[in-house]
Write a protein that holds these residues in place. Sequence first.
Motif, PDB file in Angstrom:
ATOM      1  N   HIS A   1       5.962   9.792  -2.103  1.00  0.00           N
ATOM      2  CA  HIS A   1       5.934   9.187  -0.772  1.00  0.00           C
ATOM      3  C   HIS A   1       4.506   9.006  -0.266  1.00  0.00           C
ATOM      4  CE1 HIS A   1      10.203   8.888  -0.146  1.00  0.00           C
ATOM      5  NE2 HIS A   1      10.305  10.039  -0.775  1.00  0.00           N
ATOM      6  N   LEU A   2       3.620   9.890  -0.652  1.00  0.00           N
ATOM      7  CA  LEU A   2       2.216   9.733  -0.289  1.00  0.00           C
ATOM      8  C   LEU A   2       1.648   8.466  -0.928  1.00  0.00           C
ATOM      9  CD1 LEU A   2      -0.361  10.746   1.055  1.00  0.00           C
ATOM     10  CD2 LEU A   2      -0.728  12.226  -0.943  1.00  0.00           C
ATOM     11  N   GLU A   3       1.978   8.236  -2.176  1.00  0.00           N
ATOM     12  CA  GLU A   3       1.492   7.026  -2.847  1.00  0.00           C
ATOM     13  C   GLU A   3       2.093   5.774  -2.206  1.00  0.00           C
ATOM     14  OE1 GLU A   3      -0.782   4.587  -4.886  1.00  0.00           O
ATOM     15  OE2 GLU A   3      -1.043   6.744  -4.764  1.00  0.00           O
ATOM     16  N   LEU A   4       3.372   5.835  -1.832  1.00  0.00           N
ATOM     17  CA  LEU A   4       3.972   4.702  -1.116  1.00  0.00           C
ATOM     18  C   LEU A   4       3.216   4.427   0.181  1.00  0.00           C
ATOM     19  CD1 LEU A   4       7.831   5.310  -1.456  1.00  0.00           C
ATOM     20  CD2 LEU A   4       6.447   3.581  -2.616  1.00  0.00           C
ATOM     21  N   ALA A   5       2.870   5.479   0.889  1.00  0.00           N
ATOM     22  CA  ALA A   5       2.135   5.315   2.147  1.00  0.00           C
ATOM     23  C   ALA A   5       0.778   4.671   1.900  1.00  0.00           C
ATOM     24  CB  ALA A   5       1.957   6.673   2.830  1.00  0.00           C
ATOM     25  N   ARG A   6       0.088   5.124   0.884  1.00  0.00           N
ATOM     26  CA  ARG A   6      -1.225   4.531   0.558  1.00  0.00           C
ATOM     27  C   ARG A   6      -1.082   3.050   0.224  1.00  0.00           C
ATOM     28  NH1 ARG A   6      -2.688   9.429  -3.475  1.00  0.00           N
ATOM     29  NH2 ARG A   6      -3.652  10.857  -1.991  1.00  0.00           N
ATOM     30  N   GLU A   7      -0.048   2.716  -0.551  1.00  0.00           N
ATOM     31  CA  GLU A   7       0.175   1.313  -0.914  1.00  0.00           C
ATOM     32  C   GLU A   7       0.467   0.467   0.319  1.00  0.00           C
ATOM     33  OE1 GLU A   7       3.250   1.153  -3.883  1.00  0.00           O
ATOM     34  OE2 GLU A   7       2.089   2.350  -5.304  1.00  0.00           O
ATOM     35  N   GLN A   8       1.247   1.007   1.246  1.00  0.00           N
ATOM     36  CA  GLN A   8       1.568   0.268   2.465  1.00  0.00           C
ATOM     37  C   GLN A   8       0.326   0.057   3.328  1.00  0.00           C
ATOM     38  OE1 GLN A   8       4.307  -1.346   3.392  1.00  0.00           O
ATOM     39  NE2 GLN A   8       5.319  -0.775   1.505  1.00  0.00           N
ATOM     40  N   VAL A   9      -0.560   1.041   3.388  1.00  0.00           N
ATOM     41  CA  VAL A   9      -1.809   0.882   4.148  1.00  0.00           C
ATOM     42  C   VAL A   9      -2.651  -0.228   3.521  1.00  0.00           C
ATOM     43  CG1 VAL A   9      -4.011   1.977   4.766  1.00  0.00           C
ATOM     44  CG2 VAL A   9      -1.857   3.212   5.112  1.00  0.00           C
ATOM     45  N   ARG A  10      -2.753  -0.223   2.191  1.00  0.00           N
ATOM     46  CA  ARG A  10      -3.526  -1.279   1.512  1.00  0.00           C
ATOM     47  C   ARG A  10      -2.890  -2.648   1.746  1.00  0.00           C
ATOM     48  NH1 ARG A  10      -3.979   2.888  -2.468  1.00  0.00           N
ATOM     49  NH2 ARG A  10      -2.216   2.057  -3.634  1.00  0.00           N
ATOM     50  N   SER A  11      -1.581  -2.699   1.695  1.00  0.00           N
ATOM     51  CA  SER A  11      -0.867  -3.945   1.946  1.00  0.00           C
ATOM     52  C   SER A  11      -1.135  -4.436   3.371  1.00  0.00           C
ATOM     53  CB  SER A  11       0.628  -3.743   1.723  1.00  0.00           C
ATOM     54  OG  SER A  11       1.346  -4.886   2.082  1.00  0.00           O
ATOM     55  N   ALA A  12      -1.082  -3.520   4.321  1.00  0.00           N
ATOM     56  CA  ALA A  12      -1.327  -3.882   5.716  1.00  0.00           C
ATOM     57  C   ALA A  12      -2.743  -4.420   5.903  1.00  0.00           C
ATOM     58  CB  ALA A  12      -1.099  -2.673   6.619  1.00  0.00           C
ATOM     59  N   GLU A  13      -3.697  -3.831   5.218  1.00  0.00           N
ATOM     60  CA  GLU A  13      -5.081  -4.318   5.327  1.00  0.00           C
ATOM     61  C   GLU A  13      -5.185  -5.762   4.837  1.00  0.00           C
ATOM     62  OE1 GLU A  13      -7.163  -1.257   3.182  1.00  0.00           O
ATOM     63  OE2 GLU A  13      -7.219   0.069   4.933  1.00  0.00           O
ATOM     64  N   ARG A  14      -4.480  -6.076   3.740  1.00  0.00           N
ATOM     65  CA  ARG A  14      -4.485  -7.459   3.240  1.00  0.00           C
ATOM     66  C   ARG A  14      -3.789  -8.390   4.237  1.00  0.00           C
ATOM     67  NH1 ARG A  14      -3.391  -4.584  -1.449  1.00  0.00           N
ATOM     68  NH2 ARG A  14      -1.162  -5.040  -1.309  1.00  0.00           N
ATOM     69  N   LEU A  15      -2.678  -7.936   4.799  1.00  0.00           N
ATOM     70  CA  LEU A  15      -1.947  -8.755   5.765  1.00  0.00           C
ATOM     71  C   LEU A  15      -2.797  -9.023   7.010  1.00  0.00           C
ATOM     72  CD1 LEU A  15       1.551  -7.073   5.397  1.00  0.00           C
ATOM     73  CD2 LEU A  15       0.975  -9.440   4.785  1.00  0.00           C
ATOM     74  N   ILE A  16      -3.539  -8.025   7.458  1.00  0.00           N
ATOM     75  CA  ILE A  16      -4.429  -8.207   8.616  1.00  0.00           C
ATOM     76  C   ILE A  16      -5.483  -9.256   8.287  1.00  0.00           C
ATOM     77  CG2 ILE A  16      -6.219  -7.099  10.025  1.00  0.00           C
ATOM     78  CD1 ILE A  16      -4.444  -4.525   9.876  1.00  0.00           C
ATOM     79  N   GLN A  17      -6.064  -9.169   7.097  1.00  0.00           N
ATOM     80  CA  GLN A  17      -7.068 -10.164   6.694  1.00  0.00           C
ATOM     81  C   GLN A  17      -6.481 -11.568   6.653  1.00  0.00           C
ATOM     82  OE1 GLN A  17      -8.570  -8.723   2.959  1.00  0.00           O
ATOM     83  NE2 GLN A  17      -9.987  -7.273   3.935  1.00  0.00           N
TER      84      GLN A  17
END
Length: 117
Positions: free
Chosen positions: A51-67
């Motif tokens: 679940h920690l890795e899922l959270a990290r992936e979602q944060v990275r995904s969100a950063e791309r979506l923000i960009q």
Amino acid sequence: MAVPVLGTILITAAAGCGGAPPPTRAQAEAIAAVRSAEAIGAQEQPQAAYHLELAREQVRSAERLIQDGRMQEAGGALMRAKADADLASALTNEADTRNQAAEVREQVETLEQEHRR
């Protein structure tokens, strides 16, 4: 005359941004939740690490979506990231509590055996 021009520029700039503002608060909360899970050792517990890795992936995904200017989708990804990080923390705490309970059980059994002698 300068004030109306400035007001027009600000309104135009705000309208040009389009859509929702960046989800900075959700981003900060998700990142804090990930760091908190890491601090208590979530990466050491298999379920929590997942679940920690899922959270990290979602944060990275969100950063791309923000960009990409996709703020609402980024907000959703950050909510999922925080939920996964919180779950990782909860699973870690549960595992730690179970380990402590097992140690106490062993100590009690040892004391009971010594008392019977």
